[in-house]
Design a protein around this motif. Structure first.
Motif, PDB file in Angstrom:
ATOM      1  N   HIS B 126       0.826  -1.209   0.000  1.00  0.00           N
ATOM      2  CA  HIS B 126       0.000   0.000   0.000  1.00  0.00           C
ATOM      3  C   HIS B 126       0.858   1.256   0.000  1.00  0.00           C
ATOM      4  O   HIS B 126       0.699   2.138   0.860  1.00  0.00           O
ATOM      5  CB  HIS B 126      -0.963   0.003   1.185  1.00  0.00           C
ATOM      6  CG  HIS B 126      -2.192  -0.804   0.919  1.00  0.00           C
ATOM      7  ND1 HIS B 126      -3.220  -0.374   0.126  1.00  0.00           N
ATOM      8  CD2 HIS B 126      -2.537  -2.050   1.315  1.00  0.00           C
ATOM      9  CE1 HIS B 126      -4.145  -1.307   0.056  1.00  0.00           C
ATOM     10  NE2 HIS B 126      -3.762  -2.343   0.750  1.00  0.00           N
ATOM     11  N   ALA B 128       1.969   4.731  -0.486  1.00  0.00           N
ATOM     12  CA  ALA B 128       1.220   5.982  -0.638  1.00  0.00           C
ATOM     13  C   ALA B 128       2.223   7.120  -0.789  1.00  0.00           C
ATOM     14  O   ALA B 128       3.115   7.277   0.054  1.00  0.00           O
ATOM     15  CB  ALA B 128       0.315   6.215   0.566  1.00  0.00           C
ATOM     16  N   ARG B 136       6.007   9.935   2.101  1.00  0.00           N
ATOM     17  CA  ARG B 136       5.694   8.645   1.474  1.00  0.00           C
ATOM     18  C   ARG B 136       5.604   7.593   2.567  1.00  0.00           C
ATOM     19  O   ARG B 136       6.317   7.672   3.571  1.00  0.00           O
ATOM     20  CB  ARG B 136       6.800   8.255   0.496  1.00  0.00           C
ATOM     21  CG  ARG B 136       6.983   9.252  -0.646  1.00  0.00           C
ATOM     22  CD  ARG B 136       8.424   9.303  -1.137  1.00  0.00           C
ATOM     23  NE  ARG B 136       8.658  10.522  -1.914  1.00  0.00           N
ATOM     24  CZ  ARG B 136       8.834  10.561  -3.236  1.00  0.00           C
ATOM     25  NH1 ARG B 136       8.851   9.443  -3.931  1.00  0.00           N
ATOM     26  NH2 ARG B 136       9.014  11.702  -3.853  1.00  0.00           N
ATOM     27  N   SER B 137       4.742   6.617   2.392  1.00  0.00           N
ATOM     28  CA  SER B 137       4.687   5.541   3.376  1.00  0.00           C
ATOM     29  C   SER B 137       4.311   4.234   2.718  1.00  0.00           C
ATOM     30  O   SER B 137       3.748   4.209   1.613  1.00  0.00           O
ATOM     31  CB  SER B 137       3.693   5.873   4.490  1.00  0.00           C
ATOM     32  OG  SER B 137       2.394   5.996   3.980  1.00  0.00           O
ATOM     33  N   PHE B 139       3.754  -0.288   3.884  1.00  0.00           N
ATOM     34  CA  PHE B 139       3.893  -1.345   4.880  1.00  0.00           C
ATOM     35  C   PHE B 139       5.222  -2.063   4.663  1.00  0.00           C
ATOM     36  O   PHE B 139       5.687  -2.213   3.532  1.00  0.00           O
ATOM     37  CB  PHE B 139       2.731  -2.331   4.788  1.00  0.00           C
ATOM     38  CG  PHE B 139       1.473  -1.811   5.413  1.00  0.00           C
ATOM     39  CD1 PHE B 139       1.401  -1.603   6.780  1.00  0.00           C
ATOM     40  CD2 PHE B 139       0.350  -1.524   4.647  1.00  0.00           C
ATOM     41  CE1 PHE B 139       0.240  -1.116   7.378  1.00  0.00           C
ATOM     42  CE2 PHE B 139      -0.813  -1.038   5.226  1.00  0.00           C
ATOM     43  CZ  PHE B 139      -0.869  -0.835   6.591  1.00  0.00           C
ATOM     44  N   ILE B 142       7.368  -6.577   9.958  1.00  0.00           N
ATOM     45  CA  ILE B 142       7.166  -6.225  11.370  1.00  0.00           C
ATOM     46  C   ILE B 142       8.202  -6.878  12.265  1.00  0.00           C
ATOM     47  O   ILE B 142       8.363  -6.486  13.409  1.00  0.00           O
ATOM     48  CB  ILE B 142       5.727  -6.618  11.807  1.00  0.00           C
ATOM     49  CG1 ILE B 142       5.267  -5.831  13.029  1.00  0.00           C
ATOM     50  CG2 ILE B 142       5.610  -8.127  12.053  1.00  0.00           C
ATOM     51  CD1 ILE B 142       3.788  -5.959  13.332  1.00  0.00           C
ATOM     52  N   ALA B 486       2.767  -6.577   9.136  1.00  0.00           N
ATOM     53  CA  ALA B 486       3.471  -5.419   8.585  1.00  0.00           C
ATOM     54  C   ALA B 486       3.351  -4.221   9.514  1.00  0.00           C
ATOM     55  O   ALA B 486       2.352  -4.052  10.212  1.00  0.00           O
ATOM     56  CB  ALA B 486       2.892  -5.065   7.216  1.00  0.00           C
ATOM     57  N   ALA B 487       4.388  -3.397   9.502  1.00  0.00           N
ATOM     58  CA  ALA B 487       4.381  -2.118  10.219  1.00  0.00           C
ATOM     59  C   ALA B 487       4.289  -1.006   9.180  1.00  0.00           C
ATOM     60  O   ALA B 487       4.834  -1.125   8.087  1.00  0.00           O
ATOM     61  CB  ALA B 487       5.655  -1.967  11.036  1.00  0.00           C
ATOM     62  N   LEU B 488       3.592   0.053   9.538  1.00  0.00           N
ATOM     63  CA  LEU B 488       3.487   1.202   8.640  1.00  0.00           C
ATOM     64  C   LEU B 488       4.739   2.063   8.807  1.00  0.00           C
ATOM     65  O   LEU B 488       5.058   2.472   9.920  1.00  0.00           O
ATOM     66  CB  LEU B 488       2.228   1.993   8.966  1.00  0.00           C
ATOM     67  CG  LEU B 488       1.878   3.151   8.037  1.00  0.00           C
ATOM     68  CD1 LEU B 488       1.658   2.694   6.608  1.00  0.00           C
ATOM     69  CD2 LEU B 488       0.630   3.871   8.542  1.00  0.00           C
ATOM     70  N   GLN B 489       5.440   2.312   7.709  1.00  0.00           N
ATOM     71  CA  GLN B 489       6.675   3.092   7.795  1.00  0.00           C
ATOM     72  C   GLN B 489       6.594   4.283   6.846  1.00  0.00           C
ATOM     73  O   GLN B 489       6.312   4.132   5.659  1.00  0.00           O
ATOM     74  CB  GLN B 489       7.879   2.210   7.451  1.00  0.00           C
ATOM     75  CG  GLN B 489       8.066   1.088   8.477  1.00  0.00           C
ATOM     76  CD  GLN B 489       9.404   0.389   8.384  1.00  0.00           C
ATOM     77  OE1 GLN B 489      10.020   0.365   7.316  1.00  0.00           O
ATOM     78  NE2 GLN B 489       9.869  -0.168   9.480  1.00  0.00           N
ATOM     79  N   CYS B 490       6.866   5.446   7.416  1.00  0.00           N
ATOM     80  CA  CYS B 490       6.751   6.691   6.670  1.00  0.00           C
ATOM     81  C   CYS B 490       8.135   7.296   6.438  1.00  0.00           C
ATOM     82  O   CYS B 490       9.032   7.169   7.281  1.00  0.00           O
ATOM     83  CB  CYS B 490       5.881   7.654   7.479  1.00  0.00           C
ATOM     84  SG  CYS B 490       5.680   9.279   6.748  1.00  0.00           S
ATOM     85  N   TYR B 491       8.281   7.924   5.279  1.00  0.00           N
ATOM     86  CA  TYR B 491       9.524   8.615   4.917  1.00  0.00           C
ATOM     87  C   TYR B 491       9.168  10.071   4.638  1.00  0.00           C
ATOM     88  O   TYR B 491       8.381  10.355   3.731  1.00  0.00           O
ATOM     89  CB  TYR B 491      10.163   7.975   3.685  1.00  0.00           C
ATOM     90  CG  TYR B 491      10.625   6.546   3.931  1.00  0.00           C
ATOM     91  CD1 TYR B 491      11.951   6.266   4.234  1.00  0.00           C
ATOM     92  CD2 TYR B 491       9.718   5.483   3.896  1.00  0.00           C
ATOM     93  CE1 TYR B 491      12.379   4.968   4.487  1.00  0.00           C
ATOM     94  CE2 TYR B 491      10.138   4.184   4.148  1.00  0.00           C
ATOM     95  CZ  TYR B 491      11.463   3.928   4.443  1.00  0.00           C
ATOM     96  OH  TYR B 491      11.872   2.647   4.701  1.00  0.00           O
TER      97      TYR B 491
END
Lengths: 523, 523
Positions: B126, B128, B136-137, B139, B142, B486-491
């Motif tokens: 996913h 985005a 940007r992020s 999954f 984890i 999964a962990a949500l990871q944002c940049y």
């Protein structure tokens, strides 16, 4: 003065209550006149019963009406902005400008409007259709959501108007908001606007309910009541963990945003290139909102070098020169003071600050502490304490390997930032450190301070435990934040006319993105 | 005979163990020869250390290699099918055909191949992108996932080959599988094929590890170890709840599939239209796999009518006439027997069955119980007991209002089915009942039995608590089941060259769906 009324089942009614509390103007230390009720369980029970009915009714209501409510509410907040800002300023001492008037209130109505747009678009439902097997699924309302907002955002994270509220409502859930006891009057005024907007949009009047305060016992009972669909909380770790245990004992999803020290790492090339600018950026970020942000940098990691000494001196000078601002409460200052003492007891050296400060209200001197990476690693747990307010700890490392060790020792955080040179001289070290930092934070930043959380679909205001209770979700960013308050519902062989609109073969809404047999299709 | 070895850090090694157990052939009641070790904590600790390293290495590996592993593993399972089927048949007494050979094994390799395709496609991430804000992020893995499979699917839900395994691996996580003690040899053989496939694909050899059994104490310690990223469990509610508490105390996401009685509702028009056919369908579903499915219909809701009596008689006749099949274990039969006794003690009347049955192995007579809706409501909790096996409870209601009350009294379930007439005569009642049932189940079916769970992106094999631990996730259905691990990871403001491939402006993978500034775009 009359005791304020609670908002239950569409009415402002006298609370079932045996005791009251009063808020304070933290800038003047003057108690504010209105007594607010500490509700008994009866209020919770009534609110839960009304919310359960509202949840049923909301499931039948078109998304357009939910969107209309959110927009009407946003408009009402703008119309009443002057009164709301005055109340919030009185209860929090947060500056009117730049903050309550031109940052937080606009952000709040923007969130409500983005939530309205998401409700209307319906893409958040992630409708998935397997046409061959006639199996379809989508996200749907999870049930009544209890929202407990924090002390530091009277509008944008308020249980009755903030991001969690907007997300829960956009999904189609009723909300039971618990006011933060530091700003009950602001919360009351917001709830009044919400109630008017419910009438405007024709939503069930129990879609938004609000109580001010509960005993600890009743609070935990509320968390574990089977009528609750989900819980959202922003606040301290000790309180969050107690709510978590109560909610999870009942199998209720609970989304907590609890604590974060938001490491900021400066690499040598960046310091050489633009050390002065970075000192300014860092100091501005640490002191914004008197450091009372979830994403305030509490931990600064630097190489042992002359450039680091120059930067820390500059930061210390700014900290000394800039007048400290009133904190949100006496208790908040007490916690901050205890936190600084705890860091010093754990071996951190004071560079500047470290005591309460003069001036009206509850102020604490802008505080900079420092220690070595070696010492940080030896007192690892104590030195990772979140100190909520205008204090920060700088840690200097002999080499990248030690920096890496510090990063690997970190608990879960909301954010982590790395500043590196534009010329590429830090790239090798960056590549060593970033993968480790990545695993400890929800949002990884480059050359940017973590304060200021954009409301973007790509935002993650979340992170590994114990910064939050689940690393797969975000509290900010629409529509991604909505998923927290949704249940996955599947329809297997269900007749076309009985499907929710979003799962029918043909959909009326031209905006909705759906995943049909593996392909994303709009409208 | 030598004690079987555990698979830790890429090696089959002697377990750290003080005791062993042996499996049994439930069809013959003969103990099988191989002793399997009950591991001490040292084995867990070693597996966790190896998994933590593997997790780091896996993050750097291209999705293509993960896909290659899953496909090689699927191929290996097919090549060794004869041996695997023999082992599983010996340990479970499940029929070779139609079941192990032509249903469960093909389903298992199909799941692994679907997971491979999802890993390769990368849409599950996913991704985005907010290009304007450069946020940007996506999954991301984890961390090490512990998978505990159930007794009833030696292949398709096995901790080392089933749906949870496939999902956790596809995300890029290492798995530590705990074998189910009823089929350790099958699990050992599967793990051997997995290990070969790891070598083929060049994945870290600790990507798949397997131990057989643990003490309760060590099991709970494993759940709460901070090195664990997430946990997946399929099994009984009492065990699930203990694991849940241990995992949640450490803040670790835990996905449990625990119990479900899967209500099936027959409306009058359907009974009138095709009662005989429905009796057959119902009996077939109840007795499939001797009722040892998560989705077996344990609760049948019907109107009080002659047609219902006819249907129940026909079901009773089929139950009597069809020979009961061996159950998975002596303990399973004991639980089933206790469950039937408990239902009878709570007032359910026996129609047929109700005792152990003759024949080799552990058999229980196909059992039909009945009661009235009025009584069901008065003994609501006791009569909602999941009875795992070939027994089911029919409940007759005087009118739709009573049926509705029964539905509203239900705990969370995986599934709920409503059979209604094709002519439309049941539509009014359907519209009264379906919205209530919808809130108590993860999958709502029309005119279809709940057994048989398709592996479709639109499937939800999940449901409200206590059928699972979180209503927002599914255990079956690829790629949706991957999100659990999964962990949500944002940049935020991260330089282009430092972004993961899936978040770069230009992406090489032409298959990947990404959400770019609100629009889903492929490739």
């Amino acid at each position: 003065m009359d005791v304020a009324k609670v908002l239950i089942a569409g009415d402002w009614r006298k609370a079932n209550s045996d005791s009251t509390f009063q808020a304070e103007n933290p800038a003047t230390r003057q108690q504010l006149p209105t007594p607010f009720p500490i509700s008994n369980w009866k209020d919770c029970d009534d609110a839960l019963a009304a919310a359960s009915h509202a949840a049923q009714d909301l499931r039948k209501i078109e998304p357009e009406r939910i969107a209309a409510f959110l927009e009407a509410y946003a408009n009402n907040i703008e119309s009443s902005a002057a009164q709301l800002i005055e109340a919030a300023h009185e209860e929090t001492a947060l500056p009117i400008s730049p903050r309550l008037k031109d940052v937080e209130l606009p952000r709040t109505v923007n969130q409500l409007r983005q939530a309205a747009a998401a409700a209307r678009e319906e893409s958040w439902k992630h409708a998935a259709l397997d046409l061959k097997l006639n199996i379809r699924s989508c996200f749907a309302p999870i049930g009544p959501v209890v929202v407990l907002g924090p002390n530091n955002f009277p509008f944008a994270f308020n249980g009755v108007s903030g991001g969690d509220f907007a997300a829960a409502i956009a999904v189609g859930n009723p909300v039971i908001a618990k006011a933060h006891p530091l700003h009950p009057n602001t919360t009351r005024l917001l709830a009044e606007e919400a109630l008017k907007a419910l009438a405007t949009a024709g939503l069930p009047m129990a879609t938004v309910q609000m109580i001010y305060q509960l005993s600890n016992e009743d609070g935990l009972r509320l968390m574990s009541d089977p009528r609750v669909g989900a819980i959202a909380f922003t606040g301290s770790r000790p309180v969050g963990l107690r709510l978590k245990e109560a909610a999870e004992s009942a199998g209720t999803p609970v989304y907590l945003e609890m604590s974060s020290i938001n490491p900021v790492i400066f690499l040598p090339g960046a310091l050489a290139e633009r050390g002065d600018q970075l000192a300014q950026e860092l100091a501005d970020s640490c002191l914004a909102g008197s450091g009372q942000f979830c994403t305030s940098p509490n931990l600064i990691l630097l190489p042992q070098s002359d450039a680091t000494e120059t930067l820390l001196q500059k930061v210390a000078t700014i900290f000394k020169d800039r007048p400290s601002q009133p904190l949100l409460s006496s208790g908040g200052r007490e916690h901050l003071s205890q936190g600084v003492t705890a860091l010093r007891d754990a071996g951190a050296q004071l560079v500047t600050g470290g005591d309460i400060a003069d001036g009206p209200g509850y102020r604490y001197a802008n505080t900079l502490l420092r220690t070595t990476a070696q010492h940080f690693l030896s007192s690892n747990k104590a030195l990772q304490r979140e100190v909520f307010g205008n204090a920060t700890l700088a840690v200097t490392a002999t080499d990248p390997a030690q920096l890496l060790e510090v990063i690997q020792s970190l608990e879960g955080n909301l954010t982590g930032s790395i500043y590196s040179s534009n010329s590429g001289t830090d790239d090798v070290v960056y590549d060593q450190l970033a993968p480790a930092l990545r695993q400890h934070v929800g949002r990884l930043l480059n050359d940017k301070m973590p304060t200021g959380v954009a409301v973007s679909p790509a935002m993650n205001h979340g992170g590994p435990y114990p910064s939050t209770s689940h690393p797969g979700f975000t509290a900010v960013g629409i529509p991604t934040s909505l998923t927290r308050f949704a249940a996955l519902q599947c329809y297997d062989n269900v007749r076309q006319s009985r499907l929710p609109n979003v799962l029918k073969d043909k959909i009326e809404n031209p905006a909705t993105w759906r995943l049909i047999d593996g392909t994303w299709v709009q409208g």
